[in-house]
Design an enzyme around this catalytic site. Structure first.
Site, mmCIF file in Angstrom:
data_model
loop_
_atom_site.group_PDB
_atom_site.id
_atom_site.type_symbol
_atom_site.label_atom_id
_atom_site.label_comp_id
_atom_site.label_asym_id
_atom_site.label_seq_id
_atom_site.Cartn_x
_atom_site.Cartn_y
_atom_site.Cartn_z
ATOM 1 N N GLU A 103 22.357 17.155 16.894
ATOM 2 C CA GLU A 103 20.945 17.524 16.924
ATOM 3 C C GLU A 103 20.796 19.039 16.932
ATOM 4 O OE1 GLU A 103 18.568 15.191 19.820
ATOM 5 O OE2 GLU A 103 17.510 17.051 20.270
ATOM 6 N N ASP A 105 17.715 21.802 17.606
ATOM 7 C CA ASP A 105 16.346 21.822 18.131
ATOM 8 C C ASP A 105 15.673 23.177 18.191
ATOM 9 O OD1 ASP A 105 16.381 19.108 19.149
ATOM 10 O OD2 ASP A 105 17.657 19.807 20.770
ATOM 11 N N GLU A 107 12.312 24.113 20.394
ATOM 12 C CA GLU A 107 11.364 23.539 21.359
ATOM 13 C C GLU A 107 10.467 24.636 21.934
ATOM 14 O OE1 GLU A 107 13.891 19.778 23.200
ATOM 15 O OE2 GLU A 107 14.405 21.803 23.829
ATOM 16 N N THR A 121 16.147 26.922 21.825
ATOM 17 C CA THR A 121 16.926 26.240 20.784
ATOM 18 C C THR A 121 18.079 25.526 21.480
ATOM 19 O OG1 THR A 121 18.385 28.141 20.398
ATOM 20 C CG2 THR A 121 16.404 27.969 19.017
ATOM 21 N N ARG A 131 23.528 23.369 25.300
ATOM 22 C CA ARG A 131 23.781 24.655 24.650
ATOM 23 C C ARG A 131 22.456 25.391 24.450
ATOM 24 N NH1 ARG A 131 27.144 21.296 21.565
ATOM 25 N NH2 ARG A 131 29.349 21.621 22.007
ATOM 26 N N TRP A 196 10.292 19.389 33.103
ATOM 27 C CA TRP A 196 11.290 20.471 32.989
ATOM 28 C C TRP A 196 10.820 21.718 32.239
ATOM 29 C CZ3 TRP A 196 12.922 22.082 28.102
ATOM 30 C CH2 TRP A 196 12.473 21.266 27.029
ATOM 31 N N GLY A 200 10.476 25.639 34.927
ATOM 32 C CA GLY A 200 11.482 24.689 35.397
ATOM 33 C C GLY A 200 10.887 23.383 35.916
#
Ligand SMILES: *[C@@H]1O[C@H](CO)[C@@H](O)[C@H](O)[C@H]1NC(C)=O
Ligand SMILES: *[C@@H]1O[C@H](CO)[C@@H](O)[C@H](O)[C@H]1NC(C)=O
Length: 285
Positions: A103, A105, A107, A121, A131, A196, A200
């Site tokens: 995947e 990403d 986001e 990312t 990662r 999340w 956070g």
């Protein structure tokens, strides 16, 4: 080719208007994408040239590509929700569908009105993500459309914001790092990530300002459908596989280093708590 087609559709539009007829210009959305989640939360604007996906308390929504691909230069023009979007995640990503999936990403993490916008990312290979890299955006992504792109060939994966490369994941299969190579589908979505995404997970979605709306444009896909032999998807016949795309050039390299120095706020590679020894792909060379 594309400018030729553009010219042709302008010609048809003008010609149609002159003839006093309405000509529906077919949208590349239908050719390449479908509504993958919550049809009733998706709207087509500007004769299908723009798609609005929304999220309210009942549901988020998503579009996805009809085909899966094995290489390409994927791009989407995106405008994220205006105002208070805390906890609301807009994602543009590629994903495979196996248990141990790959995947890639983008986001957008949602923010309280007036607070900075963060873009995360991530890269999953063989089912393992972790990662994350996070950037403070140097513009307001809710104010207008910007282009978010992922280059994926056998040499490297590069995430771009407009023309700026913000992340490079080089193919280091030779030293044992899994490299995304499973066929992937393109997805654009909006969903509730308030456990999340913002501060956070401390800052929750304010449902009184729902629905939250993200807009997408440009449904062309420059990519190799995985129904072709994988080797063919790495052929230099596809422009994104050519030498020019095997490394960043000097201008791109400068820009890349500049944004990472000035706008990167989190990098798993330098998170000593999670990774006392940086993962092998983190080696700067
Ligand atoms: C939620 O939005 C409403 C309407 O803008 C506002 O009055 C209220 O203060 C917001 N709540 C929070 C927790 O931010
Ligand atoms: C680097 O690549 C970009 C994007 O293809 C291009 O616009 C730019 O002119 C290139 N710069 C150099 C020095 O080759």
């Amino acid at each position: 080719m594309r400018s030729f087609l553009l010219g042709l559709s302008v010609f048809l539009l003008v010609g149609g208007a002159l003839a006093g007829k309405k000509i529906a210009i077919p949208s590349s959305f239908d050719k390449n994408y479908y509504v993958a989640w919550a049809q009733d939360h998706v709207q087509f604007l500007h004769q299908g040239k723009e798609v609005q996906i929304s999220m309210d308390k009942a549901s988020g929504s998503a579009i996805a590509s009809k085909m899966v691909y094995a290489s390409g230069f994927f791009n989407m023009r995106i405008k994220v929700p205006v105002g208070d979007s805390a906890g609301v995640v807009t994602a543009f990503y590629l994903t495979s569908h196996s248990d141990i999936h790959d995947e890639l990403d983008f986001e957008f993490l949602g923010n309280k009105e007036g607070k900075p916008h963060y873009l995360q990312t991530n890269v999953y290979t063989n089912g393992v993500g972790n990662r994350e890299q996070r950037f403070l955006l140097w513009f307001d992504p809710s104010a207008r459309f910007h282009t978010y792109r992922v280059l994926w060939n056998t040499h490297q994966i590069v995430f771009f914001v407009d023309d700026t490369p913000i992340r490079v994941f080089r193919n280091k299969a030779k030293i044992g790092v899994h490299y995304p190579s499973q066929p992937m589908q393109v997805v654009g979505s909006i969903w509730d990530g308030d456990s999340w995404a913002t501060d956070g997970g401390q800052t929750k979605v304010n449902w009184t300002v729902a629905p939250f709306k993200t807009y997408f444009r440009n449904f062309d896909i420059d990519a190799c459908p995985s129904s072709k032999l994988p080797q063919l998807c790495y052929s230099p016949k596809f422009w994104w596989n050519r030498d020019k795309y095997s490394n960043l050039n000097s201008t791109q390299q400068k820009r890349y280093l500049y944004v990472r120095k000035n706008y990167m706020v989190y990098d798993y590679c330098s998170d000593k708590t999670r990774y006392p020894v940086p993962p092998p792909e983190c080696d700067a060379t």
